[in-house]
Enzyme design. Sequence first.
Site, PDB file in Angstrom:
ATOM      1  N   TYR A 148       0.873  -1.181   0.000  1.00 50.56           N
ATOM      2  CA  TYR A 148       0.000   0.000   0.000  1.00 50.56           C
ATOM      3  C   TYR A 148       0.911   1.233   0.000  1.00 50.56           C
ATOM      4  CZ  TYR A 148      -4.103   2.717   1.466  1.00 50.56           C
ATOM      5  OH  TYR A 148      -5.122   3.630   1.531  1.00 50.56           O
ATOM      6  N   ARG A 201      -6.024   9.643 -11.326  1.00 46.68           N
ATOM      7  CA  ARG A 201      -5.331  10.390 -10.259  1.00 46.68           C
ATOM      8  C   ARG A 201      -4.911   9.368  -9.202  1.00 46.68           C
ATOM      9  NH1 ARG A 201      -5.723   9.976  -5.291  1.00 46.68           N
ATOM     10  NH2 ARG A 201      -7.682  10.904  -4.655  1.00 46.68           N
ATOM     11  N   LYS A 219      -5.443  -1.810  -2.491  1.00 48.28           N
ATOM     12  CA  LYS A 219      -6.613  -1.581  -1.616  1.00 48.28           C
ATOM     13  C   LYS A 219      -7.251  -2.923  -1.258  1.00 48.28           C
ATOM     14  CE  LYS A 219      -6.905   3.029  -1.518  1.00 48.28           C
ATOM     15  NZ  LYS A 219      -7.123   3.919  -0.372  1.00 48.28           N
ATOM     16  N   GLU A 290     -12.035   4.284  -6.782  1.00 44.81           N
ATOM     17  CA  GLU A 290     -10.747   4.693  -6.218  1.00 44.81           C
ATOM     18  C   GLU A 290      -9.961   5.532  -7.212  1.00 44.81           C
ATOM     19  OE1 GLU A 290      -9.938   3.671  -2.996  1.00 44.81           O
ATOM     20  OE2 GLU A 290      -8.404   5.210  -3.244  1.00 44.81           O
ATOM     21  N   ASP A 291      -9.489   6.655  -6.739  1.00 39.66           N
ATOM     22  CA  ASP A 291      -8.538   7.477  -7.489  1.00 39.66           C
ATOM     23  C   ASP A 291      -9.030   7.862  -8.888  1.00 39.66           C
ATOM     24  OD1 ASP A 291      -7.167   7.297  -5.181  1.00 39.66           O
ATOM     25  OD2 ASP A 291      -5.373   6.372  -5.975  1.00 39.66           O
ATOM     26  N   ASP A 313     -14.057   6.021  -2.208  1.00 42.50           N
ATOM     27  CA  ASP A 313     -13.155   5.986  -1.062  1.00 42.50           C
ATOM     28  C   ASP A 313     -12.476   7.331  -0.827  1.00 42.50           C
ATOM     29  OD1 ASP A 313     -11.492   4.858   0.927  1.00 42.50           O
ATOM     30  OD2 ASP A 313      -9.911   4.546  -0.552  1.00 42.50           O
ATOM     31  N   ASP A 314     -12.084   8.004  -1.901  1.00 43.73           N
ATOM     32  CA  ASP A 314     -11.344   9.260  -1.745  1.00 43.73           C
ATOM     33  C   ASP A 314     -12.225  10.374  -1.211  1.00 43.73           C
ATOM     34  OD1 ASP A 314      -8.724   8.428  -2.934  1.00 43.73           O
ATOM     35  OD2 ASP A 314     -10.124   7.900  -4.529  1.00 43.73           O
ATOM     36  N   ASN A 470      -0.570  11.711  -0.351  1.00 42.71           N
ATOM     37  CA  ASN A 470       0.245  10.516  -0.590  1.00 42.71           C
ATOM     38  C   ASN A 470       0.911  10.592  -1.959  1.00 42.71           C
ATOM     39  OD1 ASN A 470      -0.587   9.118   1.808  1.00 42.71           O
ATOM     40  ND2 ASN A 470      -2.574   8.838   0.840  1.00 42.71           N
TER      41      ASN A 470
END
Length: 629
Positions: A148, A201, A219, A290-291, A313-314, A470
Amino acid sequence: MAIFLRSLRRSSPSAAVRQLLRRPYTGEEVTQAREFTTCEGSRPSLIHKRSLDILHDPWFNKGTAFSMTERDRLDLRGLLPPNVVSSQQQIDRFMVDLKRFEVNARDGMSDTIALAKWRVLNRLHDRNEVMYYKILINNIEEYAPIVYTPTVGLVCQKYSGLYRRPRGMYFSAADRGEMMSMVYNWPADQVDMIVVTDGSRILGLGDLGVQGIGIAIGKLDLYVSAAGINPQRVLPVMIDVGTNNDNLLKDPLYLGLEQHRLEGEEYLSVIDEFMEAVFTRWPNVIVQFEDFQTKWAFPLLQRYRNTYRMFNDDVQGTAGVAIAGLLGAVRAQGRPMLDFPKQKIVVAGAGSAGIGVVDAASKTMARMLGNTESAFQSARSQFWIVDASGLITENRANIDPAVVPFSRKQKDVGHLGLSEGSSLVEVVKKVKPDVLLGLSAVGGLFSKEVLEALRDSTTCSRPAIFAMSNPTKNAECTPEEAFSIVGENVIFASGSPFHDVNLGDGKIGHSNQGNNMYLFPGIGLGTLLSGARVISDGMLQAAAECLAAYMKDEEVHEGVIYPPISRIRDITKEVAAAVVREAVKEDLAEGYRDMDPRELERLNEEEIIEYVQNNMWSPEYPTLVYKQD
Ligand SMILES: NC(=O)C1=CN([C@@H]2O[C@H](COP(=O)(O)OP(=O)(O)OC[C@H]3O[C@@H](n4cnc5c(N)ncnc54)[C@H](O)[C@@H]3O)[C@@H](O)[C@H]2O)C=CC1
Ligand SMILES: CC(=O)C(=O)O
Ligand SMILES: [Mg+2]
């Protein structure tokens, strides 16, 4: 078999390849090498396998070199990255990666060891999942930073070179009209959890195209190790609609579609088709987005959240983790949680994560103030958002609709000497915040000047700094900088892990990891076990409150506002139980397997925790018995 062995003997490396293998490798050779002829014509090999069984068979596997017609003929469509490459290009990729690894090892680049660990773990993941997850769970503190953040970011950046065996599914713009059948190429009849990305992203690393599949895999590693989701029932997915990263488009190793991203209706039609396909085959699956870049994160969430079991999630996971941390910071100041609506919070970053946090945190404040219109207004006025163009006010041109509710009125900031576009340091000086929260993806944004402004202006006994971007190099500041500049009393959290800081005289400056990993596994597990048809705001709020209440007063007073990752399985169980309880309360729970909704309703708090615990997969070898089809 005989036919196959004969063809194997014939296919020794061509002279050109042999020459290539002996010489040091340079980038130029990659393009030259593409022109070499390598494949001799050969008679077909007869095989009695289909789908993943072929990819896992070293005798027959051609990996990314399977042509589109072969992929269709052998049920392989979607099981490989979309870019079909020649066998020579496969060798090129392998050699470039191998040489890069050798150079890095020789020059001692710091990332090399982390990448080497990732490779070793990844190979184990390919060979033996039970053993892989046992090692991961038992050593989560050491290996979460590998599978991760931060290492997963590096892996995504280098994925086309690192790629060996496929994992997960790829749906590409070229698969339009095919997804409903392709989805049946996945070998598992039951899938509980999908993590999907379009690679636009990845962490704070920008558009990584098809290589973003690495984040979905990472994830899901946490879903298995923290939430005990059965690894046979997880599916990482990459939706490849192209990339706007020109370096990738120019990279001969790139495994994704070599085109710019689809936009508008074309883009939406791909995502719609994917959602329809996966929910047709697996009606009970949960899909974690995600992303996705901000411009799609919010619209897709609104588009699907009332129809499908999905969350972003973001936007939503990060918001819950931030709320828990913000409440922890209030407790650490020795104040009751109900004082949260008095906190002044400067947020750097107005993307999916930043706006997700401000939206949810202001709603939490408003709830504490009575949920009236004035409560909402008052809650929103506690936040000052600064993005790449400075302070966001009503005078911002071309403002994103998601940001409008949080833009400041000129009359409210003018008396502080602030205006549209004021710099972060000016905002910190004038607002005198209790909290500085970064979701900007800009490493070092909380510079010495900004941190000194916080130290010199704040009236708070324990200001909090959340450097949440991150991976590690994108953190807005390090804990050393926070403690040395702002003071020993500061509360510090970061998205990627940092070590605690030795403050001397036996004192420790705690470095918390403020990452959505403390919530998304529990949100997924709780949704699964409750059988909730959708994921409501209430369920997300319950998850956040559970995390906030998890830490003991003594820990919080020491500056420990999030659990250590070694406790992630325990906190995930608690979060999942909180989500189940809320789903039952809101009458959303439809049950799971033998547990029907009425029975679920009758369970008390301990019984729900036990129910969750009993449904968490543990890495133990099962007894295997042969059964003929
Ligand atoms: N810790 C965690 O759990 C999570 C962390 N993140 C991190 O949050 C970061 C941002 O993610 P998104 O919001 O989706 O990205 P995004 O790219 O949509 O948003 C970045 C925002 O930062 C702003 N920004 C850029 N330069 C700035 C500057 N000099 N000063 C102030 N603001 C500036 C941009 O204008 C934009 O509003 C990423 O690094 C990501 O890894 C995201 C989700 C969870
Ligand atoms: C942690 C996470 O989801 C991100 O940085 O995007
Ligand atoms: Mg993310």
